[in-house]
Scaffold this active site. Structure first.
Site, PDB file in Angstrom:
ATOM      1  N   ASP A 168      42.867  51.123  98.667  1.00 33.42           N
ATOM      2  CA  ASP A 168      42.100  51.396  97.348  1.00 33.42           C
ATOM      3  C   ASP A 168      42.809  51.134  96.305  1.00 33.42           C
ATOM      4  O   ASP A 168      42.717  51.987  95.196  1.00 33.42           O
ATOM      5  CB  ASP A 168      41.284  52.543  97.144  1.00 33.42           C
ATOM      6  CG  ASP A 168      40.382  52.792  98.644  1.00 33.42           C
ATOM      7  OD1 ASP A 168      40.244  51.744  99.232  1.00 33.42           O
ATOM      8  OD2 ASP A 168      39.635  53.760  98.736  1.00 33.42           O
ATOM      9  N   CYS A 211      41.664  59.127 100.277  1.00 33.10           N
ATOM     10  CA  CYS A 211      41.596  57.972 101.045  1.00 33.10           C
ATOM     11  C   CYS A 211      42.843  57.552 101.859  1.00 33.10           C
ATOM     12  O   CYS A 211      42.712  57.156 103.005  1.00 33.10           O
ATOM     13  CB  CYS A 211      40.993  56.698 100.365  1.00 33.10           C
ATOM     14  SG  CYS A 211      39.185  56.829  99.813  1.00 33.10           S
ATOM     15  N   LYS A 249      34.870  49.098 102.331  1.00 33.92           N
ATOM     16  CA  LYS A 249      34.303  50.369 102.834  1.00 33.92           C
ATOM     17  C   LYS A 249      33.299  51.081 101.861  1.00 33.92           C
ATOM     18  O   LYS A 249      33.695  51.174 100.645  1.00 33.92           O
ATOM     19  CB  LYS A 249      35.336  51.292 103.394  1.00 33.92           C
ATOM     20  CG  LYS A 249      36.294  51.999 102.336  1.00 33.92           C
ATOM     21  CD  LYS A 249      37.277  52.398 102.935  1.00 33.92           C
ATOM     22  CE  LYS A 249      38.368  53.011 101.644  1.00 33.92           C
ATOM     23  NZ  LYS A 249      37.893  54.021 100.743  1.00 33.92           N
TER      24      LYS A 249
HETATM   25  C1  VGL Z   1      38.543  57.479  96.747  1.00 31.32           C
HETATM   26  C2  VGL Z   1      37.171  59.351  95.995  1.00 31.32           C
HETATM   27  C3  VGL Z   1      36.006  58.476  96.050  1.00 31.32           C
HETATM   28  C4  VGL Z   1      39.873  57.126  97.180  1.00 31.32           C
HETATM   29  C5  VGL Z   1      37.602  56.898  96.807  1.00 31.32           C
HETATM   30  O1  VGL Z   1      40.094  55.897  97.407  1.00 31.32           O
HETATM   31  O2  VGL Z   1      40.726  58.213  97.496  1.00 31.32           O
HETATM   32  N1  VGL Z   1      38.416  58.880  96.300  1.00 31.32           N
HETATM   33  N2  VGL Z   1      36.278  57.206  96.670  1.00 31.32           N
END
Ligand code: VGL
Ligand code: ZN
Length: 212
Positions: A17, A160, A115
């Site tokens: 991410d 994540c 995702k």
């Molecule tokens: C994430 C919270 C919500 C992350 C993604 O990438 O850690 N955290 N969506």
């Protein structure tokens, strides 16, 4: 750590991410999130296999506080699969905030795994969604590609990255988290809990300096 980690052909880098919304100025900014970019750029050149995950929510996603009347971001609610932390709207499909950060050089990445696209299910982990039943397909993909060890960098360390690392171990991979190439959100002790959970699962916590 004293023993340097020597990279092998069946190692892969998983960049979690690395998106605009998780960097300062973004919708769910992780403190110092942009500081990992130069480290990840350097790492990506050292691995023969590079994979990336991309948080990719439809508008009105069930993990958004805005989808739960009267609720605020960072509160926890009960959803069908159990407790779910609510977030500001972030990484909405096709928006600038959902893009991979433009300063990253990930052209050699072989897979960008999206995702969190099921409207009612969040997905912290690159392997299994938050209902703990819906697989993303990544475990089979990596097995078929002959990967045995995953090095993980990215955002956020306590969400994540943490869930991906633990589930990667559960799927039978060796997992090394490169902590200096990650940054955390750290909500109510989540970073300490993540470090404990990863260590208990047999995830190796290391830094980029531990790479030979
Ligand atoms: C994430 C919270 C919500 C992350 C993604 O990438 O850690 N955290 N969506
Ligand atoms: Zn998300």
């Amino acid at each position: 750590m004293t023993n340097l980690l020597t990279l092998a052909p069946d190692d892969a880098l998983l960049v979690v991410d690395p998106q605009v919304d998780f960097c300062p100025g973004g919708a769910l900014a992780v403190p110092g999130g942009d500081e990992v970019i130069p480290l990840i750029n350097a790492l990506a050149g050292r691995f023969s296999r590079v994979f990336v995950t991309q948080d990719w929510h439809p508008p009105g996603h069930g993990s958004f506080a805005s989808s739960h009347p009267g609720r605020q971001p960072f509160e926890t609610v009960e959803v069908a699969y159990g407790p779910q932390t609510l977030w500001p709207d972030h990484c909405v499909q096709g928006t600038p905030g959902a893009a991979i950060h433009p300063a990253l050089h990930l052209d050699r990445a072989e897979l960008v795994l999206r995702k969190g696209f099921h409207p009612g299910i969040d997905s912290y982990s690159a392997f299994v969604e938050n209902d703990r039943r819906t697989p993303t397909g990544l475990a089979s993909y990596l097995q078929e590609r002959g990967i045995r060890r995953l090095f993980i960098a990215g955002l956020a360390l306590d969400y994540c990255v943490h869930y991906s690392a633990v589930d990667g171990r559960r799927a039978g991979f060796h997992v090394v988290v490169l902590e200096d190439a990650c940054r955390a959100i750290d909500l109510q002790g989540s970073l300490a809990a993540a470090r404990r959970g990863m260590a208990e699962a047999g995830v190796l916590l290391a830094t980029t300096a531990d790479l030979a």
